[in-house]
Design a protein around this motif. Structure first.
Motif, mmCIF file in Angstrom:
data_model
loop_
_atom_site.group_PDB
_atom_site.id
_atom_site.type_symbol
_atom_site.label_atom_id
_atom_site.label_comp_id
_atom_site.label_asym_id
_atom_site.label_seq_id
_atom_site.Cartn_x
_atom_site.Cartn_y
_atom_site.Cartn_z
ATOM 1 N N ASN A 1 0.822 -1.228 0.041
ATOM 2 C CA ASN A 1 -0.005 -0.041 -0.073
ATOM 3 C C ASN A 1 0.756 1.263 -0.125
ATOM 4 N N THR A 2 0.173 2.316 -0.420
ATOM 5 C CA THR A 2 0.920 3.691 0.121
ATOM 6 C C THR A 2 1.001 4.008 1.234
ATOM 7 N N ALA A 3 1.953 4.763 1.731
ATOM 8 C CA ALA A 3 2.517 5.128 3.004
ATOM 9 C C ALA A 3 1.102 5.687 3.695
ATOM 10 N N PHE A 4 0.225 6.539 3.209
ATOM 11 C CA PHE A 4 -0.949 6.969 4.045
ATOM 12 C C PHE A 4 -1.819 5.866 4.191
ATOM 13 N N THR A 5 -2.160 5.020 2.959
ATOM 14 C CA THR A 5 -3.370 4.326 3.117
ATOM 15 C C THR A 5 -2.754 2.969 3.990
ATOM 16 N N ALA A 6 -1.491 2.562 3.814
ATOM 17 C CA ALA A 6 -0.973 1.569 4.712
ATOM 18 C C ALA A 6 -1.288 2.042 6.442
ATOM 19 N N ALA A 7 -1.251 3.306 6.516
ATOM 20 C CA ALA A 7 -1.243 3.853 8.070
ATOM 21 C C ALA A 7 -2.684 3.933 8.124
ATOM 22 N N LEU A 8 -3.616 4.133 7.283
ATOM 23 C CA LEU A 8 -5.057 4.022 7.647
ATOM 24 C C LEU A 8 -5.610 2.794 7.990
ATOM 25 N N LEU A 9 -4.968 1.649 7.066
ATOM 26 C CA LEU A 9 -5.419 0.363 7.331
ATOM 27 C C LEU A 9 -5.009 0.012 8.618
ATOM 28 N N ALA A 10 -3.852 -0.022 8.935
ATOM 29 C CA ALA A 10 -3.110 -0.402 10.373
ATOM 30 C C ALA A 10 -3.930 0.327 11.446
ATOM 31 N N ALA A 11 -4.109 1.648 11.118
ATOM 32 C CA ALA A 11 -4.934 2.211 12.218
ATOM 33 C C ALA A 11 -6.402 1.395 12.649
ATOM 34 N N ASP B 1 -12.600 10.564 14.099
ATOM 35 C CA ASP B 1 -11.412 11.240 14.943
ATOM 36 C C ASP B 1 -10.577 10.248 15.281
ATOM 37 N N ASP B 2 -10.793 8.971 15.767
ATOM 38 C CA ASP B 2 -9.979 8.136 16.311
ATOM 39 C C ASP B 2 -9.039 7.593 15.118
ATOM 40 N N LEU B 3 -9.714 7.410 14.005
ATOM 41 C CA LEU B 3 -8.919 6.964 12.847
ATOM 42 C C LEU B 3 -7.959 7.875 12.349
ATOM 43 N N TYR B 4 -8.227 9.129 12.352
ATOM 44 C CA TYR B 4 -7.444 10.171 11.808
ATOM 45 C C TYR B 4 -6.223 10.178 12.986
ATOM 46 N N ARG B 5 -6.250 10.264 14.271
ATOM 47 C CA ARG B 5 -5.373 10.424 15.196
ATOM 48 C C ARG B 5 -4.433 9.144 15.111
ATOM 49 N N ARG B 6 -4.922 7.936 15.052
ATOM 50 C CA ARG B 6 -4.157 6.746 14.836
ATOM 51 C C ARG B 6 -3.133 6.590 13.677
ATOM 52 N N THR B 7 -3.911 7.211 12.454
ATOM 53 C CA THR B 7 -3.338 7.081 11.299
ATOM 54 C C THR B 7 -2.228 8.277 11.330
ATOM 55 N N GLU B 8 -2.578 9.501 12.027
ATOM 56 C CA GLU B 8 -1.613 10.277 11.999
ATOM 57 C C GLU B 8 -0.218 9.840 12.910
ATOM 58 N N GLN B 9 -0.502 9.153 14.026
ATOM 59 C CA GLN B 9 0.694 8.562 14.817
ATOM 60 C C GLN B 9 1.377 7.831 14.093
ATOM 61 N N HIS B 10 0.761 6.948 13.326
ATOM 62 C CA HIS B 10 1.451 5.915 12.485
ATOM 63 C C HIS B 10 2.338 6.455 11.575
ATOM 64 N N LEU B 11 2.001 7.489 10.663
ATOM 65 C CA LEU B 11 3.002 7.941 9.603
ATOM 66 C C LEU B 11 3.997 8.932 10.271
ATOM 67 N N ILE B 12 3.699 9.541 11.552
ATOM 68 C CA ILE B 12 4.806 10.260 12.451
ATOM 69 C C ILE B 12 5.913 9.052 12.677
ATOM 70 N N ASP B 13 5.405 8.026 13.388
ATOM 71 C CA ASP B 13 6.403 7.186 13.931
ATOM 72 C C ASP B 13 7.209 6.450 12.635
ATOM 73 N N HIS B 14 6.656 6.466 11.392
ATOM 74 C CA HIS B 14 7.441 5.962 10.368
ATOM 75 C C HIS B 14 7.952 6.834 9.439
ATOM 76 N N GLY B 15 8.086 8.210 9.905
ATOM 77 C CA GLY B 15 9.044 9.090 9.256
ATOM 78 C C GLY B 15 8.371 9.820 8.158
ATOM 79 N N ASP C 1 -19.168 20.266 11.986
ATOM 80 C CA ASP C 1 -20.099 19.767 12.692
ATOM 81 C C ASP C 1 -19.622 18.400 13.454
ATOM 82 N N ALA C 2 -20.403 17.352 13.389
ATOM 83 C CA ALA C 2 -20.296 16.039 14.135
ATOM 84 C C ALA C 2 -19.863 15.019 13.448
ATOM 85 N N ALA C 3 -19.337 14.979 12.164
ATOM 86 C CA ALA C 3 -18.874 14.026 11.478
ATOM 87 C C ALA C 3 -17.800 13.224 11.899
ATOM 88 N N GLY C 4 -17.023 13.877 12.774
ATOM 89 C CA GLY C 4 -15.776 13.239 13.497
ATOM 90 C C GLY C 4 -16.266 12.068 14.341
#
Length: 457
Positions: free
Chosen positions: A181-191, A200-214, A224-227
């Motif tokens: 997978n691409t780096a971003f979608t790999a992080a999304l799937l890992a999250a 919101d949870d998905l975004y935060r976990r995806t963000e952390q995974h990407l940061i951890d992998h540089g 509104d409340a879509a998060g």
């Protein structure tokens, strides 16, 4: 388990191949679509499979537009739009999403202007809209999704919009060479493996995974409340992980199998070993398969022996195969016979093959016949060959036909040979053609000779 949302629609768009030399292929893009769809439509996911449309390698912006318009028009609850591929900018810095025929020098005429995609999304009557962009410069989407004119003209038209992008407005995204997978979608799937998540949870976990992998930090904008939406189902992998983490030994093995099939051999080995340490026989055998896949044949044999010693039939056969290839025929025969005695069809066939290679043709025929009677295609063909050589063409033809009917190429060719020898040239030609169509070289040559012979007679 929650059911899919009746009014939810998803469209997943991915461009992997490009005709323009300046746009490199992104093979992982198509894997992104497959893997994301699997999660979105799994048990507990928001989308029914028929309402999660995949658009792989679109040839034009029109193809994307028509599919998006249909999904946006049908969505009354949630509309999810995902794009993966190259993002290019025009001379004014506006984002365009590429298709296979995009010319990066003229993106406005050969791609999907983000402005058009944005308008289609915002015109949907869906109460929640989710946009996920995995492309270079995807942060430019924020500029388009919240321009001043739109906000003033009709704030309700952007109610409930949640946007996640793989990079900022001036950043490139990454597709590591050789990764699934691409780096971003790999992080999304890992999250998504961790738990049932809100956006919101998905975004935060995806963000952390990407940061951890540089990798570049993703961006989001929630209105509104879509998060708070939960769109992802509990995949087989997620359910397996939960049970395995809780100590369920059988599920440890099942998780190992899932990871093994996906090519994640290191993690598969970890779970196989955890199950094998408790004495789980299938996990012990699966470790043998994993090491064989890696080319570690000596290590594979060790695990096959451990499993075979407990009576695991497939391990007996696999151990026999390893010994057979190494030329240790007597011990190979011993293990084949043990597995064959349990009715293991491949072991029965392999025993026949070993005996034939040793010149014990009558014994080989006996075992081929046993395997053929169970429907083993190669055994049917080999039995036909033995009967053919022994001068029993009628029964040989019977077995060739049975194997040929399953598509076995050698049997198709052998049937042509036998029919030609019997003077049935029309049908012989038919079977030669069938074998030749699969690329069988000898069949192609025999077909040519037969046609020439018939043409000169």
């Amino acid at each position: 388990m929650p059911s899919p949302r009746p009014g939810a629609r998803a469209i997943l768009i991915g461009t992997a191949s490009y005709t323009h030399p300046d746009l490199t292929a992104i093979p992982a893009a198509l894997n992104n679509l497959t893997d994301l769809r699997q999660i979105l439509t799994s048990a507990g996911g928001a989308f029914a499979p028929e309402h999660c449309v995949v658009v792989p390698d679109p040839r034009s912006g029109t193809e994307v537009g028509e599919a998006l318009a249909e999904a946006a028009g049908e969505a009354t609850d949630v509309l999810l739009v995902y794009y993966t591929g190259h993002g290019v900018l025009d001379s004014r810095g506006r984002l365009h999403l590429t298709v296979t025929g995009t010319n990066p020098a003229r993106p406005s005429w050969s791609s999907v202007p983000f402005q058009m995609l944005r308008e289609e999304i915002l015109e949907s009557r869906a109460t929640a809209r989710v946009l996920i962009l995995d492309c270079c410069y995807s942060g430019r989407a924020f500029e388009a999704m919240s321009d001043t004119t739109t906000v003033i003209a009709g704030e309700t038209s952007i109610h409930g919009t949640y946007t996640i992008t793989s990079s900022a407005a001036n950043e490139a995204s990454f597709a590591p060479r050789g990764d699934r997978n691409t780096a971003f979608t790999a992080a999304l799937l890992a999250a998504a493996k961790a738990a049932d998540l809100t956006l919101d949870d998905l975004y935060r976990r995806t963000e952390q995974h990407l940061i951890d992998h540089g990798h570049p930090r993703p961006r989001r904008r929630s209105i509104d409340a879509a998060g708070g939406l939960k769109l992802l189902g509990a995949t087989d992998e997620l359910r397996f992980r939960r049970a395995a983490d809780a100590g369920d030994v059988a599920t440890m093995n099942s998780l190992g199998v899932l990871l093994h099939k996906r090519g994640d051999l290191d993690e598969a080995e970890t779970w196989y070993r955890k199950a094998a340490d408790t004495g789980h026989t299938s996990a012990i055998y699966n470790l043998g398969l994993l090491f064989e896949d890696r080319g570690g044949f000596d290590e594979a044999e060790i695990w096959y022996r451990k499993a075979a010693g407990t009576g695991h039939t497939r391990a007996m056969n696999s151990l026999g195969v390893r010994l057979d290839k190494r030329g240790e025929l007597d011990e190979a025969e011993t293990w084949y016979r043990k597995a064959a005695d349990t009715g293991h069809t491949s072991a029965i066939y392999n025993l026949g093959l070993l005996l034939e290679n040793r010149g014990e043709f009558d014994q080989a025929e006996t075992w081929y016949r046993k395997a053929a009677d169970t429907g083993h295609t190669r055994a049917m063909n080999n039995l036909g060959v033995r009967l053919d050589k022994r001068g029993e063409p009628d029964e040989a033809e019977t077995w060739y036909r049975k194997a040929a009917d399953t598509g076995h190429t050698s049997a198709i060719y052998n049937l042509g040979l036998l029919l030609e020898k019997n003077g049935q040239l029309d049908e012989a030609e038919t079977w030669y053609r069938k074998a030749a169509d699969t690329g069988h070289t000898k069949a192609l040559n025999n077909l040519r000779l037969l046609v020439e012979k018939r043409g000169s007679s």
